[in-house]
Design an enzyme around this catalytic site. Structure first.
Site, PDB file in Angstrom:
ATOM      1  N   SER A   1      32.164  35.745  41.221  1.00 13.25           N
ATOM      2  CA  SER A   1      32.794  36.684  40.282  1.00 13.25           C
ATOM      3  C   SER A   1      32.932  36.010  38.931  1.00 13.25           C
ATOM      4  O   SER A   1      33.635  34.997  38.795  1.00 13.25           O
ATOM      5  CB  SER A   1      34.173  37.087  40.791  1.00 13.25           C
ATOM      6  OG  SER A   1      34.906  37.674  39.727  1.00 13.25           O
TER       7      SER A   1
ATOM      8  N   HIS B   1      28.614  38.888  40.573  1.00 10.22           N
ATOM      9  CA  HIS B   1      29.628  39.938  40.758  1.00 10.22           C
ATOM     10  C   HIS B   1      30.341  40.172  39.427  1.00 10.22           C
ATOM     11  O   HIS B   1      30.952  39.257  38.863  1.00 10.22           O
ATOM     12  CB  HIS B   1      30.615  39.489  41.837  1.00 10.22           C
ATOM     13  CG  HIS B   1      31.638  40.504  42.214  1.00 10.22           C
ATOM     14  ND1 HIS B   1      31.400  41.490  43.144  1.00 10.22           N
ATOM     15  CD2 HIS B   1      32.915  40.689  41.797  1.00 10.22           C
ATOM     16  CE1 HIS B   1      32.483  42.237  43.290  1.00 10.22           C
ATOM     17  NE2 HIS B   1      33.418  41.776  42.473  1.00 10.22           N
TER      18      HIS B   1
ATOM     19  N   ASP C   1      33.157  42.360  37.486  1.00  7.06           N
ATOM     20  CA  ASP C   1      34.342  43.193  37.677  1.00  7.06           C
ATOM     21  C   ASP C   1      34.624  44.007  36.422  1.00  7.06           C
ATOM     22  O   ASP C   1      34.914  43.447  35.364  1.00  7.06           O
ATOM     23  CB  ASP C   1      35.554  42.300  37.994  1.00  7.06           C
ATOM     24  CG  ASP C   1      35.460  41.699  39.388  1.00  7.06           C
ATOM     25  OD1 ASP C   1      35.327  42.475  40.351  1.00  7.06           O
ATOM     26  OD2 ASP C   1      35.510  40.468  39.510  1.00  7.06           O
TER      27      ASP C   1
ATOM     28  N   MET D   1      37.040  46.750  34.726  1.00 11.57           N
ATOM     29  CA  MET D   1      38.392  47.325  34.859  1.00 11.57           C
ATOM     30  C   MET D   1      38.733  48.107  33.601  1.00 11.57           C
ATOM     31  O   MET D   1      38.410  47.670  32.494  1.00 11.57           O
ATOM     32  CB  MET D   1      39.422  46.202  35.048  1.00 11.57           C
ATOM     33  CG  MET D   1      39.082  45.247  36.182  1.00 11.57           C
ATOM     34  SD  MET D   1      40.411  44.077  36.472  1.00 11.57           S
ATOM     35  CE  MET D   1      39.618  42.939  37.630  1.00 11.57           C
TER      36      MET D   1
ATOM     37  N   HIS E   1      31.282  45.864  40.281  1.00  8.21           N
ATOM     38  CA  HIS E   1      32.460  46.377  40.986  1.00  8.21           C
ATOM     39  C   HIS E   1      33.309  47.169  39.994  1.00  8.21           C
ATOM     40  O   HIS E   1      33.991  46.592  39.145  1.00  8.21           O
ATOM     41  CB  HIS E   1      33.228  45.169  41.556  1.00  8.21           C
ATOM     42  CG  HIS E   1      34.495  45.512  42.264  1.00  8.21           C
ATOM     43  ND1 HIS E   1      35.403  44.544  42.665  1.00  8.21           N
ATOM     44  CD2 HIS E   1      35.022  46.697  42.668  1.00  8.21           C
ATOM     45  CE1 HIS E   1      36.418  45.126  43.276  1.00  8.21           C
ATOM     46  NE2 HIS E   1      36.224  46.426  43.279  1.00  8.21           N
TER      47      HIS E   1
ATOM     48  N   MET F   1      36.346  49.127  38.886  1.00 12.37           N
ATOM     49  CA  MET F   1      37.756  49.426  39.152  1.00 12.37           C
ATOM     50  C   MET F   1      38.215  50.329  38.017  1.00 12.37           C
ATOM     51  O   MET F   1      38.971  49.931  37.135  1.00 12.37           O
ATOM     52  CB  MET F   1      38.562  48.120  39.228  1.00 12.37           C
ATOM     53  CG  MET F   1      38.312  47.366  40.525  1.00 12.37           C
ATOM     54  SD  MET F   1      38.721  45.621  40.416  1.00 12.37           S
ATOM     55  CE  MET F   1      37.180  45.009  39.756  1.00 12.37           C
TER      56      MET F   1
ATOM     57  N   MET G   1      38.550  44.914  50.055  1.00 19.62           N
ATOM     58  CA  MET G   1      39.365  44.085  49.159  1.00 19.62           C
ATOM     59  C   MET G   1      40.342  43.257  49.986  1.00 19.62           C
ATOM     60  O   MET G   1      41.058  43.796  50.837  1.00 19.62           O
ATOM     61  CB  MET G   1      40.162  44.964  48.182  1.00 19.62           C
ATOM     62  CG  MET G   1      39.354  45.683  47.124  1.00 19.62           C
ATOM     63  SD  MET G   1      38.371  44.623  46.038  1.00 19.62           S
ATOM     64  CE  MET G   1      39.636  43.606  45.246  1.00 19.62           C
TER      65      MET G   1
ATOM     66  N   GLY H   1      42.172  35.057  41.212  1.00 21.60           N
ATOM     67  CA  GLY H   1      43.106  33.974  41.528  1.00 21.60           C
ATOM     68  C   GLY H   1      44.284  34.343  42.412  1.00 21.60           C
ATOM     69  O   GLY H   1      45.273  33.612  42.457  1.00 21.60           O
TER      70      GLY H   1
ATOM     71  N   ASP I   1      36.225  40.557  48.971  1.00 25.65           N
ATOM     72  CA  ASP I   1      36.501  40.210  47.571  1.00 25.65           C
ATOM     73  C   ASP I   1      37.991  39.966  47.393  1.00 25.65           C
ATOM     74  O   ASP I   1      38.801  40.860  47.618  1.00 25.65           O
ATOM     75  CB  ASP I   1      36.031  41.378  46.680  1.00 25.65           C
ATOM     76  CG  ASP I   1      36.201  41.110  45.199  1.00 25.65           C
ATOM     77  OD1 ASP I   1      36.555  39.981  44.819  1.00 25.65           O
ATOM     78  OD2 ASP I   1      35.967  42.054  44.416  1.00 25.65           O
TER      79      ASP I   1
ATOM     80  N   GLY J   1      40.421  36.093  46.782  1.00 23.39           N
ATOM     81  CA  GLY J   1      40.966  34.920  47.449  1.00 23.39           C
ATOM     82  C   GLY J   1      40.022  34.249  48.428  1.00 23.39           C
ATOM     83  O   GLY J   1      40.465  33.508  49.313  1.00 23.39           O
TER      84      GLY J   1
END
Ligand code: DX5
Ligand code: ZN
Length: 221
Positions: free
Chosen positions: A7, A32, A34, A36, A65, A67, A138, A146, A176, A178
């Site tokens: 990511s 990956h 992200d 948002m 991805h 969101m 998720m 993090g 996805d 942690g």
């Protein structure tokens, strides 16, 4: 085969080209990305211009991805900007629109994927799985890198994997949030074959060895 999807949320954005080239050289299977919008999640990241720029500097497939609220509005634009796999959240629109959006992703020539927030049960997405090339479970609340891995998502992953294998659906299973050298093994044992990893990967002293160590979890499939 276990695939690794770093990511870039944890990359150095000032040196994004350098970091992405390094990820590809280290054996990353997907990049990956992200996206948002500040509505579906309380954070804002990157959009079309940055995705297009990334697409211009790498041949590694882009795993995008989303969101964002009502992603159906932007499916074609994300595929045009370079998404090879485009993931929508189940919770981001009505079931009808989500189905339509998944079909449209495939029609545009990309792979379709559906993501589930931690609170969404496996049963909710089962009718949509025949329209998915990948399912994203998720293992944190979406919005930030993090965070701590939620091991209690593993039964949901197992349930979706066994449903797809019973129905003979050719689907990838991605986790996805942690994911680290400590938490990846249980994901693989529960059926994941695509591991997204941000914080743990970028903190690793040697990214190539980190990726190799996660790929070696194939032994636990
Ligand atoms: C969270 C994002 C993740 C995140 C993963 O909303 O979808 O992709 O960046 O990063 P880590 O591995 O740091 O949890
Ligand atoms: Zn993500």
């Amino acid at each position: 085969m276990i695939k690794i999807a770093p990511s870039i949320l944890s990359a150095d954005f000032v040196n994004l080209e350098r970091d992405i080239r390094h990820l590809s050289a280290c054996g990353a299977d997907y990049i990956h990305v992200d996206v948002m919008d500040g509505l579906f999640v309380p954070n804002i990241t990157i959009g079309f211009p940055v995705l297009s720029a990334i697409n211009g500097i790498t041949d590694t497939p882009l795993d995008v991805h989303l969101m964002i609220d009502r992603p159906i509005r932007y499916v074609e634009r994300f595929v045009d900007a370079g998404a090879d796999i485009l993931t929508l959240h189940y919770e981001s629109d009505t079931d009808e629109n989500t189905l339509d959006a998944l079909k449209r992703i495939r029609n545009c020539g990309a792979k379709s994927a559906l993501a589930l927030k931690p609170g969404t049960p496996a049963e909710a997405v089962i009718p949509l799985l025949p329209y998915c090339d990948m399912v994203l479970i998720m293992t944190v609340e979406p919005g930030f890198g993090g965070q701590s891995f939620m091991a209690d998502m593993m039964p949901k992953l197992e349930k979706i994997c066994s449903w797809c294998s019973r129905e003979q659906l050719n689907c990838e299973f991605e986790v996805d949030g942690g994911v680290s050298e400590k938490t990846a093994r249980q994901c693989v044992q529960a059926g994941a074959n695509v591991l997204v990893t941000g914080n743990a990967l970028f903190r690793a002293p040697d990214i190539a060895s980190f990726i190799q160590a996660l790929k070696a979890l194939e032994a636990y499939v």
